[in-house]
Design an enzyme around this catalytic site. Structure first.
Site, mmCIF file in Angstrom:
data_model
loop_
_atom_site.group_PDB
_atom_site.id
_atom_site.type_symbol
_atom_site.label_atom_id
_atom_site.label_comp_id
_atom_site.label_asym_id
_atom_site.label_seq_id
_atom_site.Cartn_x
_atom_site.Cartn_y
_atom_site.Cartn_z
ATOM 1 N N ASN A 1 -60.673 -4.605 26.585
ATOM 2 C CA ASN A 1 -59.714 -4.920 27.694
ATOM 3 C C ASN A 1 -59.593 -4.192 28.912
ATOM 4 O O ASN A 1 -59.441 -2.704 28.567
ATOM 5 C CB ASN A 1 -58.340 -5.256 27.026
ATOM 6 C CG ASN A 1 -57.462 -6.166 28.045
ATOM 7 O OD1 ASN A 1 -58.132 -6.624 28.779
ATOM 8 N ND2 ASN A 1 -56.263 -6.177 27.576
ATOM 9 N N HIS B 1 -46.151 -13.506 18.528
ATOM 10 C CA HIS B 1 -45.370 -12.735 19.556
ATOM 11 C C HIS B 1 -44.175 -13.595 20.147
ATOM 12 O O HIS B 1 -44.468 -14.195 20.837
ATOM 13 C CB HIS B 1 -46.321 -12.099 20.650
ATOM 14 C CG HIS B 1 -47.429 -11.217 20.191
ATOM 15 N ND1 HIS B 1 -47.810 -10.436 21.397
ATOM 16 C CD2 HIS B 1 -47.649 -10.717 19.019
ATOM 17 C CE1 HIS B 1 -48.606 -9.912 20.767
ATOM 18 N NE2 HIS B 1 -48.811 -9.786 19.406
ATOM 19 N N ARG C 1 -43.033 -10.618 15.934
ATOM 20 C CA ARG C 1 -42.931 -9.527 16.560
ATOM 21 C C ARG C 1 -41.857 -10.005 17.487
ATOM 22 O O ARG C 1 -41.924 -11.138 18.311
ATOM 23 C CB ARG C 1 -44.216 -9.286 17.356
ATOM 24 C CG ARG C 1 -43.973 -7.906 17.865
ATOM 25 C CD ARG C 1 -45.281 -7.290 18.606
ATOM 26 N NE ARG C 1 -45.462 -8.132 19.998
ATOM 27 C CZ ARG C 1 -45.955 -7.234 21.058
ATOM 28 N NH1 ARG C 1 -46.940 -6.514 20.851
ATOM 29 N NH2 ARG C 1 -45.991 -7.931 22.187
ATOM 30 N N TYR D 1 -42.983 -4.651 28.959
ATOM 31 C CA TYR D 1 -44.289 -5.088 28.155
ATOM 32 C C TYR D 1 -43.919 -6.082 27.068
ATOM 33 O O TYR D 1 -42.877 -5.710 26.508
ATOM 34 C CB TYR D 1 -44.855 -3.784 27.482
ATOM 35 C CG TYR D 1 -45.445 -4.051 26.216
ATOM 36 C CD1 TYR D 1 -47.056 -4.476 26.658
ATOM 37 C CD2 TYR D 1 -45.109 -4.058 25.051
ATOM 38 C CE1 TYR D 1 -47.672 -4.893 25.304
ATOM 39 C CE2 TYR D 1 -45.872 -4.445 23.867
ATOM 40 C CZ TYR D 1 -47.048 -4.952 24.177
ATOM 41 O OH TYR D 1 -47.981 -5.428 23.046
ATOM 42 N N ASP E 1 -42.893 -3.345 18.894
ATOM 43 C CA ASP E 1 -43.818 -2.710 19.263
ATOM 44 C C ASP E 1 -43.388 -1.729 20.472
ATOM 45 O O ASP E 1 -42.948 -2.468 21.555
ATOM 46 C CB ASP E 1 -45.166 -3.544 20.058
ATOM 47 C CG ASP E 1 -46.382 -2.876 20.287
ATOM 48 O OD1 ASP E 1 -46.311 -1.548 20.454
ATOM 49 O OD2 ASP E 1 -47.285 -3.519 20.489
ATOM 50 N N HIS F 1 -45.164 0.325 22.168
ATOM 51 C CA HIS F 1 -46.322 0.662 23.102
ATOM 52 C C HIS F 1 -46.678 2.176 23.593
ATOM 53 O O HIS F 1 -46.682 2.286 24.872
ATOM 54 C CB HIS F 1 -46.197 -0.449 24.233
ATOM 55 C CG HIS F 1 -47.577 -1.046 24.401
ATOM 56 N ND1 HIS F 1 -48.387 -0.965 25.607
ATOM 57 C CD2 HIS F 1 -48.105 -2.093 23.564
ATOM 58 C CE1 HIS F 1 -49.444 -1.828 25.500
ATOM 59 N NE2 HIS F 1 -49.261 -2.217 24.459
ATOM 60 N N GLU G 1 -44.098 -0.421 15.610
ATOM 61 C CA GLU G 1 -45.541 -0.196 16.060
ATOM 62 C C GLU G 1 -45.694 0.903 17.111
ATOM 63 O O GLU G 1 -44.885 0.909 18.314
ATOM 64 C CB GLU G 1 -46.111 -1.334 16.544
ATOM 65 C CG GLU G 1 -47.755 -1.349 17.003
ATOM 66 C CD GLU G 1 -48.081 -2.533 17.368
ATOM 67 O OE1 GLU G 1 -47.540 -3.614 16.982
ATOM 68 O OE2 GLU G 1 -48.955 -2.755 18.035
ATOM 69 N N GLU H 1 -53.981 0.964 17.149
ATOM 70 C CA GLU H 1 -55.005 -0.007 17.882
ATOM 71 C C GLU H 1 -55.812 0.505 18.887
ATOM 72 O O GLU H 1 -56.574 -0.075 19.246
ATOM 73 C CB GLU H 1 -54.050 -1.376 18.593
ATOM 74 C CG GLU H 1 -53.149 -0.737 19.699
ATOM 75 C CD GLU H 1 -52.250 -1.981 20.446
ATOM 76 O OE1 GLU H 1 -51.669 -2.550 19.649
ATOM 77 O OE2 GLU H 1 -52.168 -2.102 21.489
ATOM 78 N N ARG I 1 -53.337 0.059 12.329
ATOM 79 C CA ARG I 1 -53.646 -1.001 13.312
ATOM 80 C C ARG I 1 -54.982 -1.298 13.892
ATOM 81 O O ARG I 1 -55.078 -2.307 14.753
ATOM 82 C CB ARG I 1 -52.756 -0.792 14.545
ATOM 83 C CG ARG I 1 -51.199 -1.068 14.297
ATOM 84 C CD ARG I 1 -50.831 -2.450 14.198
ATOM 85 N NE ARG I 1 -50.716 -2.998 15.713
ATOM 86 C CZ ARG I 1 -50.968 -4.304 15.749
ATOM 87 N NH1 ARG I 1 -51.518 -4.927 14.832
ATOM 88 N NH2 ARG I 1 -50.774 -4.849 17.046
ATOM 89 N N HIS J 1 -54.989 -5.383 14.711
ATOM 90 C CA HIS J 1 -54.762 -5.931 15.768
ATOM 91 C C HIS J 1 -55.287 -7.089 15.856
ATOM 92 O O HIS J 1 -56.574 -7.477 15.598
ATOM 93 C CB HIS J 1 -55.378 -4.748 16.894
ATOM 94 C CG HIS J 1 -54.943 -4.544 18.180
ATOM 95 N ND1 HIS J 1 -55.439 -4.329 19.261
ATOM 96 C CD2 HIS J 1 -53.664 -5.152 18.651
ATOM 97 C CE1 HIS J 1 -55.001 -4.388 20.152
ATOM 98 N NE2 HIS J 1 -53.539 -5.097 20.062
ATOM 99 N N ASP K 1 -57.119 -10.579 23.306
ATOM 100 C CA ASP K 1 -58.345 -9.670 23.787
ATOM 101 C C ASP K 1 -59.353 -9.102 22.650
ATOM 102 O O ASP K 1 -60.190 -8.636 22.989
ATOM 103 C CB ASP K 1 -57.888 -8.498 24.665
ATOM 104 C CG ASP K 1 -57.086 -7.504 24.348
ATOM 105 O OD1 ASP K 1 -55.750 -7.858 24.346
ATOM 106 O OD2 ASP K 1 -57.391 -6.453 23.847
ATOM 107 N N GLU L 1 -52.066 -9.591 12.979
ATOM 108 C CA GLU L 1 -51.573 -10.100 14.018
ATOM 109 C C GLU L 1 -52.345 -11.275 14.686
ATOM 110 O O GLU L 1 -53.616 -11.242 14.581
ATOM 111 C CB GLU L 1 -51.658 -8.976 15.215
ATOM 112 C CG GLU L 1 -51.018 -9.319 16.578
ATOM 113 C CD GLU L 1 -51.227 -8.397 17.505
ATOM 114 O OE1 GLU L 1 -51.876 -7.334 17.441
ATOM 115 O OE2 GLU L 1 -50.691 -8.496 18.708
ATOM 116 N N TRP M 1 -48.846 3.611 29.182
ATOM 117 C CA TRP M 1 -48.580 2.240 29.048
ATOM 118 C C TRP M 1 -49.030 1.906 27.499
ATOM 119 O O TRP M 1 -48.182 1.158 26.973
ATOM 120 C CB TRP M 1 -49.668 1.821 29.934
ATOM 121 C CG TRP M 1 -49.990 0.255 29.504
ATOM 122 C CD1 TRP M 1 -51.097 -0.345 28.719
ATOM 123 C CD2 TRP M 1 -49.333 -1.207 29.829
ATOM 124 N NE1 TRP M 1 -50.979 -1.641 28.580
ATOM 125 C CE2 TRP M 1 -50.042 -1.994 29.006
ATOM 126 C CE3 TRP M 1 -47.940 -1.166 30.540
ATOM 127 C CZ2 TRP M 1 -49.250 -3.499 29.036
ATOM 128 C CZ3 TRP M 1 -47.462 -2.615 30.640
ATOM 129 C CH2 TRP M 1 -48.031 -3.459 29.789
#
Ligand code: CS2
Ligand code: MG
Length: 416
Positions: free
Chosen positions: A37, A122, A147, A159, A224, A226, A250, A276, A297, A326, A330, A353, A416
């Site tokens: 991605n 999600h 999630r 996010y 998550d 992130h 996560e 991930e 992940r 994961h 994407d 997921e 991020w």
């Protein structure tokens, strides 16, 4: 059965995908997902310039040797670009081998260990009522685990939370609408978001308390973070969520520093999932041996393929650590299908997921796997069970799209 052709297919049905299609001299084709991605064309070039010329004429049956040839032979090992490229070759060769055998791929991986893969979707909302609606919608669609991500008071966007239902429905791409929380504008530089960890840590436990009160104790809930927390912040979050019995928490820290998870683990019994963005077993070594995590992940697409992820998961199994592949949109349907075949075969499957791909994506990637009663299952079609529709793909040209970047309130860059 030699490799006659290897095509790198770049298309954008709703979002950008890179797919490798290998054809053998006896006419069998295999697909592999090489989508990274926001860095798609780097993998496409790596494949076209440096991998495809090495594949032509090779025996398509020699999956292990080809993997070692591309990994050891490159001299420059590891990294997301290299490992996504190797993953695509490896997956395509497994697809071909299974088609040659006339069997669904999972049969070559040892056969079924279970009937289906438990998945999570999600759910998100800017506030609690919106979040509850989203959880209900997921349950109505058949999901049996969700999630949970929500807006944070004081932050305009966060996010994991779709910006608003209306904006989402009219999103420029016309797809992945409900999941437009990673606002990737086409042909533009990344969106900038702002972040405040203290506000987040204050808010999240109250959200989980509300969700448990509304939906009861049984529904598996995940969250998550992130990669945004320091070890001690992550420890605090894990501890504060213990009463709500998460299935997993996560990516609490950016785990280039594997030892960070030691700090987190010392303080909380909330199960931890990570990986991930990892790409080899080396990213997991300390985490496995010290039993610092509970779920892996990595998807097949970013961990070097079926061959490599199988090895990672066998190693994890020694420590009772399970898969948690994961599966955002994407990871293409090819990458997802490969994960379904591996997940159904291994002993230490944990959770998959599954966000569901958009109608545009599914027009290009014709899938045969099923989603029933909250479980994904492969079909009995030989190989992966995915066909790539070139004609449909021709209508969806690549256009750059980036994940947002994240800044703290003082303007400095954050993870991020
Ligand atoms: C996320 C992803 O699915 C997840 O857990 O972390 O949405 C992730 O941000 C993207 O897949 C990155 O490409
Ligand atoms: Mg994640």
């Amino acid at each position: 059965m030699n490799i006659e052709k290897a095509e790198v297919l770049v298309s954008s049905p709703g979002r950008n995908f890179v797919t490798l299609r290998i054809t053998t001299d006896d006419g069998l084709t295999g697909l592999g997902d090489a989508t990274l991605n926001g860095r798609e064309l780097a993998v496409a070039a790596y494949l076209t310039e440096h991998v495809v010329p090495l594949l032509l004429g090779r025996d398509a049956h020699r999956i292990e040797d080809t993997w070692q040839y591309l990994y050891r032979g490159a001299y420059w090992r590891r990294g997301p670009v290299t490992m996504a490229a190797i993953a695509a070759v490896d997956t395509a060769l497994w697809d071909i081998k299974a088609k040659a055998a006339g069997l669904p791929l999972y049969q070559l991986l040892g056969g079924k260990s279970r009937e289906g893969l438990m998945v999570y979707g999600h759910a998100s909302g800017l506030d609690i009522p919106e979040l509850f609606d989203s959880i209900r919608e997921h349950l109505e669609e058949g999901y049996r685990a969700v999630r949970v991500q929500t807006g944070i008071p004081g932050l305009p966007s966060v996010y994991g939370v779709a910006h608003s239902k209306n904006a989402a429905a009219g999103s420029a791409s016309g797809s992945d609408a409900r999941y437009d929380y990673e606002p990737a504008r086409r042909n533009a530089i990344p969106v900038e978001e702002s972040w405040d960890t203290r506000a987040y840590l204050r808010h999240v436990p109250a959200v989980f308390e509300a969700v448990r009160n509304e939906f009861g104790p049984e529904l598996p809930l995940l969250h998550d973070a992130h990669h945004r927390l320091t070890p001690i912040q992550a420890a605090k979050l894990g501890k504060s969520l213990e009463p709500y019995d998460l299935f997993w928490l996560e990516d609490v820290t950016p785990a280039e520093n594997q030892a960070a998870l030691r700090r987190v683990r010392e303080h909380t019994t909330t199960p931890l999932a990570i990986g991930e963005v990892f790409n080899t077993v080396w990213d997991y070594r300390e985490l496995f041996e010290e039993q610092l995590i509970d779920y892996v992940r990595s998807p097949i697409t970013h961990a070097g393929g079926i061959t490599a992820l199988r090895r990672i998961l066998d190693y994890a199994a020694i420590y009772q650590i399970k898969s948690g592949m994961h599966g955002p949109t994407d990871v293409s349907p090819v990458g997802l299908a490969a994960g379904i075949h591996l997940g159904i075969a291994i002993q230490n499957f944990g959770m998959q997921e599954y966000m569901m791909h958009s109608p545009a994506t599914l027009e290009v990637f014709r899938t045969t796997f099923s989603f029933e009663n909250g479980m994904l299952a492969p079909s009995e079609a030989p190989g992966l069970g995915i066909e790539y529709d070139d004609e449909a793909a021709a209508g969806y040209a690549y256009a750059s799209a980036y994940l947002p970047v994240n800044r703290l309130l003082d303007g400095s860059m954050h993870d991020w």
